[in-house]
Write an enzyme that holds these catalytic residues in place. Structure first.
Site, PDB file in Angstrom:
ATOM      1  N   GLU A   1       0.758  -0.520  -5.152  1.00  0.00           N
ATOM      2  CA  GLU A   1      -0.376   0.405  -5.208  1.00  0.00           C
ATOM      3  C   GLU A   1       0.200   1.804  -5.257  1.00  0.00           C
ATOM      4  O   GLU A   1       0.738   2.321  -4.276  1.00  0.00           O
ATOM      5  CB  GLU A   1      -1.272   0.233  -3.982  1.00  0.00           C
ATOM      6  CG  GLU A   1      -2.594   0.983  -4.100  1.00  0.00           C
ATOM      7  CD  GLU A   1      -2.669   2.273  -3.292  1.00  0.00           C
ATOM      8  OE1 GLU A   1      -3.621   3.030  -3.476  1.00  0.00           O
ATOM      9  OE2 GLU A   1      -1.769   2.537  -2.475  1.00  0.00           O
TER      10      GLU A   1
ATOM     11  N   ASP B   1       0.830  -1.200   0.000  1.00  0.00           N
ATOM     12  CA  ASP B   1       0.000   0.000   0.000  1.00  0.00           C
ATOM     13  C   ASP B   1       0.867   1.254   0.000  1.00  0.00           C
ATOM     14  O   ASP B   1       1.872   1.327   0.704  1.00  0.00           O
ATOM     15  CB  ASP B   1      -0.890  -0.011   1.255  1.00  0.00           C
ATOM     16  CG  ASP B   1      -1.831   1.174   1.296  1.00  0.00           C
ATOM     17  OD1 ASP B   1      -2.721   1.239   0.434  1.00  0.00           O
ATOM     18  OD2 ASP B   1      -1.675   2.042   2.182  1.00  0.00           O
TER      19      ASP B   1
END
Ligand code: OTU
Length: 642
Positions: A327, A285
């Site tokens: 991401e 992330d």
């Protein structure tokens, strides 16, 4: 510089004699580790040096990193080595691969009930399931992206052993689990953060703490505000820590300081732990934010790539069969830079996502065609995840320069798209909401489920059968592009039955401020039952998704790396070809609500067995057609990239 590395350093670390590494004494296990470690070590050394230079404890820090790696490798279960590690990259280019995404609580309630979803996942052809962070988190936790402890689960969802069991059970059913590691920050109640707040110097050095505003005031003007709804800037005064703390996202998400090698090693240790649960992939992330440097925007710095390379080396040595997903929702040039064999082999494809929505709003495929043509190439062994929406908002992340080159005013166009997808624009079919509008720049992103953004919410309200029919066709057209254009299709579970926005988040004080919860509804198992009986819009959408997934899985053409965009002869029709393994598919999708005469001729069998009259094809409103032609009778070689 590399000449300086003593050739026998790995051996000199003498790891094999340490008690923690006892499992390595089993025949074969240690050999597998050394075989992977030795060729990679020079690169690890070089990268470690690029980040940390010659500091007094360089050798010690590197040794800790390597030791953590060896420990994780030693702890890896035999069944995971046998199931996962013998075939790295096996599924990246396989057309069978399809991802789904879900919150455990909103999907099935608890981890130990995930097994009940297997029949549904299998009917959709889902091979990989991304479970939104199930870890222990504070009550306010940004949808799980504020993690208190990676080694404990949120007790409402179940236990870590439930999770480990679910990973193995799903794997038995042919479904690999994907979990997150939130690289940029931890929750403010993570053990490291608590120790830091209590004044432990070792852990204070894990975060960015400032005793006053001097440094934050110098840094702040260069930083992008990711969540502009929040008051203040990226720094939060935490009285319990007696410090201003760097918090790029929410106050309770404390940015980690990767200038400290102990942070890299600690996060690598968590990667090792998660990898050893037997997951198929890890989602990294917020990769762009991990390295900060005063005077810069602190996003996408070269060192962020070095951090990723080191973590990737770590993961590949410990668990060579798992893939990493980056991401990074940033400029398309920057997005692609994270998708490299040495960094993450998978990347979200936010550009194609945004441009599909752009095309259906404008009824013009110019930007989408250009995006597919110029911005989908990736190095071999890497792959995109192509989606129509995920758990986050939709941002209009096309490159300004691309828009300008094609005659669009980028900011004006983004304003139009926001007006369109909130339904403000006259004639819009969409029912989304603005997410994180920035009053200074006028920027905003869009929240809403696929069906709500594509018009189903309003069509159902209008109770007009023609509108509902047209909307279902629109949704099928969007899915056709998602399944056939490029990369691995990724479905947010619930979209396959056309779930609408969920307004109930507004009455939950922990969610009310964040309208992304509007598009994270509880999965409607009852509606699924109805859909399976084939009734209504949900049934039609579900049948289309199942059909697209199955046809794609059976067609070797989707092994091809990129689509070849074809001139369709109509501004609303996107067309492309994909060819590989003795098979060619031609796709043509009309992204407008009027019939579109094209310059295309049917070439091969139509997926929906539509009989094409001879001559040029005219696509009905939102008509989506895929023709498939076997150019050779010979089979294809598994794993071959076209
Ligand atoms: C990610 O998204 C997650 O997907 C979000 O759910 C989290 O809230 C967030 O990180 C913080 O952990 O800004 O609007 O370029 O765009 O990391 C979504 C990367 C986000 C960011 C992205 C972030």
């Amino acid at each position: 510089m590399t000449d300086w590395i003593p050739a026998d350093l790995p051996r000199a670390l003498d790891l094999l004699r340490r008690p923690a590494l006892a499992p390595f004494r089993k025949p074969g296990h240690a050999d597998e580790f050394w075989e992977r470690f030795e060729p990679e070590f020079q690169q690890i050394f070089r990268n470690f040096h690029r980040l940390y230079g010659w500091r007094w404890d360089f050798g010690l820090q590197l040794e800790r990193f390597v030791e953590t790696m060896a420990e994780a490798a030693a702890a890896r279960r035999k069944r995971h080595r046998r199931r996962i590690d013998i075939t790295p990259n096996a599924w990246l280019n396989d057309p069978v691969t399809m991802w789904g995404q879900a919150y455990v609580d909103r999907f099935v309630g608890r981890i130990d009930r995930l097994g009940e979803s297997i029949p549904h996942l299998r009917r959709l052809g889902i091979t990989h399931l991304h479970l939104m962070p199930p870890y222990l988190s504070p009550s306010e936790n940004d949808g799980g992206y504020a993690v208190t402890d990676y080694r404990r689960t949120n007790p409402d969802l179940g236990t870590m052993s439930d999770l480990a069991r679910a990973v193995d059970d799903l794997a038995e059913a042919g479904i690999g689990v994907v979990l997150d590691i939130v690289l940029n920050h931890t929750a403010s109640d993570h053990r490291w953060a608590r120790a830091a707040a209590d004044g432990d110097l070792e852990y204070r050095a894990f975060y960015h703490f400032y005793e006053d505003r001097t440094v934050p005031d110098r840094l702040a003007p260069h930083l992008r505000s990711v969540f502009p709804d929040r008051e203040g800037d990226a720094f939060t005064w935490h009285p319990e820590a007696h410090a201003w703390v760097w918090t790029t996202f929410n106050d309770y998400q404390w940015d980690l300081d990767y200038r400290n090698p102990a942070v890299l090693t600690a996060m690598a240790g968590e990667i090792g732990f998660l990898a050893n649960l037997g997951v198929a992939a890890l989602r990294l992330d917020a990769t762009p934010f991990v390295w900060k440097q005063e005077g810069t925007a602190c996003e996408n710095l070269p060192q962020a790539h070095v951090v990723l390379e080191l973590l990737s080396s770590f993961a590949r040595i410990v668990a060579p069969g798992i893939e990493l997903l980056s991401e990074a929702i940033v400029h398309p040039d920057d997005v692609a830079r994270y998708v490299r064999p040495r960094e993450a082999t998978l990347g979200y494809n936010p550009l194609t996502m945004a441009l599909i929505w752009e095309a259906v709003a404008t009824k013009e495929v110019t930007l989408l065609a250009e995006g597919l043509r110029r911005r989908t190439a990736l190095p071999a062994g890497c792959q995109w995840l192509t989606y129509l929406r995920c758990h986050d908002d939709i941002g209009w992340g096309f490159a300004d320069e691309d828009a300008v080159a094609l005659g669009f005013d980028p900011d004006g166009h983004r304003r139009f798209l926001n007006e369109f997808y909130t339904g403000e624009f006259p004639g819009s079919f969409a029912a989304g909401s603005r997410f994180q509008e920035n009053p200074l720049t006028g920027d905003a992103r869009i929240s809403g489920t696929l069906a709500a953004l594509a018009g189903l919410q309003r069509a159902l309200e209008s109770a007009s059968e023609t509108d509902v029919d047209l909307t279902v066709r629109r949704i099928v057209a969007l899915f056709t592009v998602m399944f056939t254009s490029v990369g691995i299709p990724l479905l947010y579970l619930g979209d396959e039955i056309g779930q609408l926005n969920d307004p109930t988040y507004l009455s939950d004080p922990l969610c009310a401020e964040d309208n992304r919860w509007s598009h994270r509804p509880f999965f409607d198992w009852e509606a699924l039952e109805g859909a399976l009986e084939g009734s209504g819009p949900s049934g039609r959408i579900l049948a289309a998704v199942m059909g697209l997934s199955a046809k794609r899985a059976a067609s070797p053409a989707f092994r091809s790396a990129t689509p070849v965009v074809v001139e369709s002869g109509h501004p609303s029709v996107i067309a492309y070809r994909r060819a590989a393994g003795g098979c060619e598919v031609t796709v043509a999708v009309n992204l407008s609500d009027s019939p579109a005469p094209t310059d295309l001729r049917a070439t091969g069998d139509e997926w929906n067995e539509v009989a094409d009259p001879p001559g040029l094809v005219t696509l009905e409103a939102y008509g989506a057609r895929v023709w498939e032609q076997r150019t050779e009778t010979a089979g294809f070689v598994p794993g071959q990239v076209g």
